[in-house]
Design an enzyme around this catalytic site. Sequence first.
Site, PDB file in Angstrom:
ATOM      1  N   ALA A 256       0.871  -1.103   0.023  1.00 20.62           N
ATOM      2  CA  ALA A 256       0.014  -0.132   0.104  1.00 20.62           C
ATOM      3  C   ALA A 256       0.637   0.924  -0.173  1.00 20.62           C
ATOM      4  O   ALA A 256       2.156   1.600   0.308  1.00 20.62           O
ATOM      5  CB  ALA A 256      -1.106   0.092   1.329  1.00 20.62           C
ATOM      6  N   GLY A 259       1.416   2.639  -5.757  1.00 17.48           N
ATOM      7  CA  GLY A 259       2.057   3.436  -6.423  1.00 17.48           C
ATOM      8  C   GLY A 259       3.284   2.767  -7.592  1.00 17.48           C
ATOM      9  O   GLY A 259       3.760   2.949  -8.283  1.00 17.48           O
ATOM     10  N   GLU A 278      -0.422  -6.767   1.614  1.00 20.14           N
ATOM     11  CA  GLU A 278      -0.383  -5.653   2.698  1.00 20.14           C
ATOM     12  C   GLU A 278      -1.313  -6.390   3.720  1.00 20.14           C
ATOM     13  O   GLU A 278      -2.293  -6.307   3.332  1.00 20.14           O
ATOM     14  CB  GLU A 278      -0.913  -4.451   1.583  1.00 20.14           C
ATOM     15  CG  GLU A 278      -1.623  -3.799   2.505  1.00 20.14           C
ATOM     16  CD  GLU A 278      -0.516  -2.768   3.047  1.00 20.14           C
ATOM     17  OE1 GLU A 278      -0.953  -2.149   4.397  1.00 20.14           O
ATOM     18  OE2 GLU A 278       0.426  -2.522   2.792  1.00 20.14           O
ATOM     19  N   ASP A 304      -0.356 -10.732   6.850  1.00 18.78           N
ATOM     20  CA  ASP A 304       1.174 -10.379   6.814  1.00 18.78           C
ATOM     21  C   ASP A 304       2.126 -10.618   6.374  1.00 18.78           C
ATOM     22  O   ASP A 304       2.137 -12.219   6.562  1.00 18.78           O
ATOM     23  CB  ASP A 304       1.381 -10.301   8.472  1.00 18.78           C
ATOM     24  CG  ASP A 304       2.324  -9.928   9.712  1.00 18.78           C
ATOM     25  OD1 ASP A 304       3.458  -9.508   8.351  1.00 18.78           O
ATOM     26  OD2 ASP A 304       2.448  -9.974  10.681  1.00 18.78           O
ATOM     27  N   ASP A 323       9.330  -2.140   0.780  1.00 20.74           N
ATOM     28  CA  ASP A 323       9.421  -1.135   1.143  1.00 20.74           C
ATOM     29  C   ASP A 323       8.666  -1.112   2.383  1.00 20.74           C
ATOM     30  O   ASP A 323       7.577  -1.415   2.859  1.00 20.74           O
ATOM     31  CB  ASP A 323       8.350  -0.008  -0.042  1.00 20.74           C
ATOM     32  CG  ASP A 323       7.765   1.260   0.377  1.00 20.74           C
ATOM     33  OD1 ASP A 323       8.566   1.822   1.171  1.00 20.74           O
ATOM     34  OD2 ASP A 323       6.894   1.771   0.147  1.00 20.74           O
ATOM     35  N   CYS A 376      11.208   5.069   3.082  1.00 20.97           N
ATOM     36  CA  CYS A 376      11.348   7.008   3.090  1.00 20.97           C
ATOM     37  C   CYS A 376      11.542   7.573   4.442  1.00 20.97           C
ATOM     38  O   CYS A 376      11.187   8.363   5.279  1.00 20.97           O
ATOM     39  CB  CYS A 376       9.643   7.172   2.625  1.00 20.97           C
ATOM     40  SG  CYS A 376       8.911   6.860   4.078  1.00 20.97           S
TER      41      CYS A 376
END
Length: 436
Positions: A256, A259, A278, A304, A323, A376
Amino acid sequence: MAQPDVRELAAQVVHEVRRQGRSLSAALPGAERTIDAAMWPLLRELCYGSLRYAPRLDVWLGLLLTHPLRKRDAWVGDLILVALYELFFLHTPDYAVVSETVRVARGLKQPWAGKLVNAVLRNARRREAELLALAQTDEIARYAHPQWLLAQLREDWPDDWPQICAANNARAPMTLRVNTRRGTVASYLERLATAGVAARKVPTVPTAVMLDKAVDVADLPGFADGDVSVQDAAAQLAAELLDAAPGHRVLDACAAPGGKTAHILERAGHALELSAVEKDAQRMQRVAETLRRLNLDACLVTADLAQLDAWWNGQPFDRILLDAPCSATGVIRRHPDIKSLRRDADIASLSRQQQQLLDVAWRVLAPGGRLVYATCSILRAENALNIRRFLARQPDARESLIDARWGRAESHGRQILPGEDGMDGFYYACLSKQPA
């Protein structure tokens, strides 16, 4: 039925974030639904701005209050916080801010609160010079970051931390990802120009276009048809590094909002088998909506990642994008609530979770396959140090150096700091699995 006051709603949202631990993206939509859409821009500005500068505003509030507020009265502090932001950052006339904020406080049937709000806001204007001086001499007020994060940024980025703080406090640009299977970046720039939308190419990211000014997605040519998506340029590098090709089995772990899932499919066309995992069902719905708009297909698995028995069929993957959940300290400019939601103790916990997910993903990667680790975050404990530990415990893992014009090389992987080339803060490392 009368609508709630926009300042009351903003204070309510800020209170939910700061006192109840809700994310801004979760708290704000409910508030928006209670007022006309014409008032949304002001509500968003008050919420985002108050949370962006909350550390500074808290320092100011501490100076202006003669006694600390009781825990049960914290909502009054948040109401004053929003008013201080409006006074000093939006420069709304004093009479409007003071009278409307006092009216909100009185409307909540707390007579003392109205008196306190009135006294504090009038005192703030009288002591404006003192407050502005404090914003230069007090470190927390100056940089508008919590102390623990300032200390961590200074440790990890001794030469860059002031610029990082400045970038975090700036407004993020709106960046698009062009679906190059439906047209070139150059041709899309021409379409934007025809629509009166000023934009430019991001030199280091082949699919990225940055707008001079944010617009509604409805004003983007071809958005509904899947010609373009909204995605920061740094996030667009994930699919490029993964380099999934037709015939590959691909895993997008922690997928999620979708993108990167979509970008992987756009690059390789429909000729690969992609599983997107996800664990949050609501966030998985966003992945499904993204793929539906772009007319793309993937196997969506709500599970999970760490619970292999719940989702894995035993067939290894040729490419994996992990990610990983992280502190999100690289995207504070887009999510200023991170300053209020994150704590120092979170980083060690997140690092342990990231290492666990790396080990799980490694188990399902085929020999000769590639794993791209992404966050991020701009904190080394979540990034280069994680990869160092991973390589030390996985004898069949090798790091592939990233030769790129973006970001900067770390001891392991590559880091983009917030604002560099207009991008969010992102970290990437590429790992390959040696054949047995």
